[in-house]
Design an enzyme around this catalytic site. Structure first.
Site, PDB file in Angstrom:
ATOM      1  N   TYR A  30      43.491  20.872 -32.160  1.00  0.00           N
ATOM      2  CA  TYR A  30      42.089  20.448 -32.220  1.00  0.00           C
ATOM      3  C   TYR A  30      42.000  18.929 -32.273  1.00  0.00           C
ATOM      4  CZ  TYR A  30      37.373  19.729 -34.008  1.00  0.00           C
ATOM      5  OH  TYR A  30      36.087  19.293 -34.188  1.00  0.00           O
ATOM      6  N   GLU A  52      30.204  24.309 -36.935  1.00  0.00           N
ATOM      7  CA  GLU A  52      29.995  23.262 -37.939  1.00  0.00           C
ATOM      8  C   GLU A  52      29.069  23.768 -39.044  1.00  0.00           C
ATOM      9  OE1 GLU A  52      31.556  20.591 -38.370  1.00  0.00           O
ATOM     10  OE2 GLU A  52      32.384  19.986 -36.431  1.00  0.00           O
ATOM     11  N   TRP A  60      37.077  22.705 -42.761  1.00  0.00           N
ATOM     12  CA  TRP A  60      37.090  22.878 -41.314  1.00  0.00           C
ATOM     13  C   TRP A  60      38.316  23.688 -40.881  1.00  0.00           C
ATOM     14  CZ3 TRP A  60      34.147  23.455 -37.534  1.00  0.00           C
ATOM     15  CH2 TRP A  60      34.570  23.294 -36.202  1.00  0.00           C
TER      16      TRP A  60
END
Length: 204
Positions: A30, A52, A60
């Site tokens: 990522y 999000e 995250w």
């Protein structure tokens, strides 16, 4: 088709942003391939907006680890299908261990799909709507130390307010700023990170 370029090969021992967990391949991928890369792909823009929001109160990394499960559970982030979800589908989602089983967050994804479709009915896309806030050009910050990276800005405040007016959910300013980082509206890679200059070139 995604607008993401193929990243250049990373050095054997690259310097990365300090927030990355190097032990998690998903996190590395990522960071190295997505974060800070200008994105103009509608499906990914919609996906990231919802992910999000799903992160709120969590890490995250937790969401990244569930990303494929989210794609399966939410029909590949097909907004038309999601907007039509009814009580039976919601009940199934709340029993799915592959996603965050939070009723408000599931409801938010449905509301976001409906808000997105209204945006399209007005002749706009997420791409055109979002990138107008930076005149199509990513912002690039000088991140030397962790404290240099803001959690929110005046711009994220404004975008958050405008998304809220359009009835998008889980779009507080802090969430929106993280979203802007993730889709490359802002390049917040550490100056020492090997991806900082690469992402800066993409926005040139």
């Amino acid at each position: 088709m995604s607008s993401q370029p193929t990243p250049s090969a990373a050095p054997a021992r690259p310097t990365r942003c300090g927030w990355v967990n190097p032990a998690n391949p998903r996190y590395l991928a990522y960071h190295d391939e997505e974060w800070g890369v200008p994105c103009h792909d509608e499906v990914r823009l919609f996906e990231m907006l919802n992910l999000e929001g799903a992160q709120a109160g969590l890490s995250w990394e937790t969401i990244l680890n569930k990303r494929e499960s989210y794609r399966a559970a939410f029909d590949g982030w097909d907004a038309v299908k999601i907007a039509a979800y009814g009580p039976d589908k919601v009940a199934r989602l709340l029993q799915d261990p592959g996603i965050v089983r939070n009723r408000l967050k599931v409801a938010a994804a449905i509301a976001n799909a409906q808000a997105y479709l209204r945006l399209r009915d007005e002749g706009q896309t997420l791409d055109s709507f979002l990138w107008a806030y930076v005149d199509g050009n990513p912002l690039c910050n000088r991140i030397v130390a962790p404290g240099d990276r803001p959690a929110r800005t005046a711009l994220s405040d404004r975008l958050s307010k405008d998304l809220g007016k359009r009835r998008f959910k889980f779009v507080g300013s802090t969430i929106v700023y993280a979203y802007m980082q993730g889709i490359g509206m802002v390049n917040d890679h550490d100056l020492a990170c090997f991806r900082q200059r690469e992402c800066a070139r993409l926005g040139a």
